[in-house]
Design an enzyme around this catalytic site. Structure first.
Site, short mmCIF file in Angstrom:
data_model
loop_
_atom_site.label_atom_id
_atom_site.label_comp_id
_atom_site.label_asym_id
_atom_site.label_seq_id
_atom_site.Cartn_x
_atom_site.Cartn_y
_atom_site.Cartn_z
N ASP A 118 0.86 -1.18 0.00
CA ASP A 118 0.00 0.00 0.00
C ASP A 118 0.90 1.22 0.00
OD1 ASP A 118 -3.21 0.39 0.70
OD2 ASP A 118 -2.00 2.14 1.19
N ASP B 44 4.40 2.05 -4.19
CA ASP B 44 3.52 2.68 -5.17
C ASP B 44 3.35 1.68 -6.31
OD1 ASP B 44 2.38 4.08 -7.27
OD2 ASP B 44 3.64 5.84 -7.05
N ASN C 228 -6.20 -5.60 -5.93
CA ASN C 228 -7.25 -4.73 -5.40
C ASN C 228 -7.00 -3.25 -5.60
OD1 ASN C 228 -9.43 -3.92 -3.32
ND2 ASN C 228 -7.55 -3.07 -2.48
N TYR D 59 -10.91 6.05 -15.40
CA TYR D 59 -11.15 4.96 -14.43
C TYR D 59 -12.00 3.86 -15.04
CZ TYR D 59 -12.70 2.73 -10.07
OH TYR D 59 -12.99 1.83 -9.06
N LYS E 165 -11.33 -0.16 -15.71
CA LYS E 165 -12.13 -1.21 -15.08
C LYS E 165 -12.81 -2.10 -16.12
CE LYS E 165 -11.25 -0.49 -10.78
NZ LYS E 165 -10.57 -1.52 -9.97
N THR F 181 -16.93 2.22 2.33
CA THR F 181 -15.62 2.42 2.96
C THR F 181 -15.53 3.83 3.51
OG1 THR F 181 -14.56 3.22 0.93
CG2 THR F 181 -14.58 0.82 1.29
#
Length: 258
Positions: A45, A73, A100, A165, A169, A200
């Site tokens: 992360d 990264d 993820n 984005y 995806k 979240t």
């Protein structure tokens, strides 16, 4: 965690798991979920503080194997693949890869530069392929492995101000099929999870308004916001031997958002 009791999969005990973007949100719940299964987990992360807090929390809860964290990264492919190699030794062989990590920055078409476009694809798409590349040889040698890619409902719904984005995806579903076909003869399964709007901390703070909540409830068949644990539960099932004949599939956790 209070609430319902969830399944434990004996086949995940002591299995090596690597998770990208595992320090917060869905990723943190996936790391915690596999740790509760007794798996050996390593994750990367960009946020050290959140990741170290997660490791400390799981250690305090007495998991069989305390997760290993690397600050990386994921758009730096060399650093990512180096972390995967280090993690492979730490977890005694990566049997499960969960791709993820992502960043759903909003943007208008006019704001997008070539640099922004390339960075968005690097963060949201490219690392999934290069992580799979890094684990494939070890999985082949063991004759088994599971790769779980994280897609999104956003491109299917045509959500606004997310062109880079949603391009990433959408491509992940094609990547999933391509990897599944090539790696299947080696005993490696590849699937894609499609989350809806997941509750979240980041999503609540940055995007959840009364208007968006109404849009979600109007779209979903199930009228409640989705907790990250339900994405982690699906990841655990797909990684387990219970799902041994599941590959090249897309599995939604979106409350039936139509």
């Amino acid at each position: 965690m209070s609430g319902p009791e969830f399944a434990i999969y004996p086949s995940l005990r002591d299995r090596g798991v690597f998770v990208s973007g595992g320090g917060s949100g869905i990723g943190a719940e996936i790391v915690a979920g596999f740790a509760r299964q007794g798996a050996r987990v390593a994750f990367v992360d960009i946020s050290s503080a959140a990741s170290e807090a997660l490791v400390a929390d799981l250690k305090g809860k007495g998991v069989a194997h305390v997760p290993v964290f690397h600050n990386v990264d994921i758009s730096d492919v060399d650093a990512l693949q180096e972390a995967i190699a280090t993690s492979d030794a730490a977890v005694e062989g990566i049997d499960v890869l969960v791709n993820n990590a992502a960043n759903d920055l909003r943007h208008s078409i006019g704001e997008v530069t070539p640099e922004f476009w390339r960075k968005s694809l690097a963060v949201n798409l490219d690392h999934q392929f290069f992580a799979a590349q890094a684990v494939a040889e070890g999985m082949k040698a063991r004759g088994r492995g599971v790769i779980i890619n994280m897609g999104s409902c956003s491109w299917r719904l045509g959500l606004d101000q997310l062109s880079a984005y949603v391009t990433s995806k959408a491509a992940i579903e094609g990547l999933t099929n391509g990897l599944a076909r090539e790696l299947g003869p080696e005993g490696i399964r590849v699937n894609c999870i499609i989350p809806g709007f997941i509750k979240t901390e980041k999503q609540i703070q940055m995007w959840l308004t009364k208007e968006l909540e109404k849009t979600i409830y109007d779209g979903q068949c199930l009228k409640e916001l989705i907790e990250p644990v339900y994405v982690a539960n699906l990841a655990a099932f797909l990684a387990s031997d219970d799902a041994r004949m599941c590959t090249s599939g897309t599995y939604t956790v979106d409350g039936g958002w139509i």
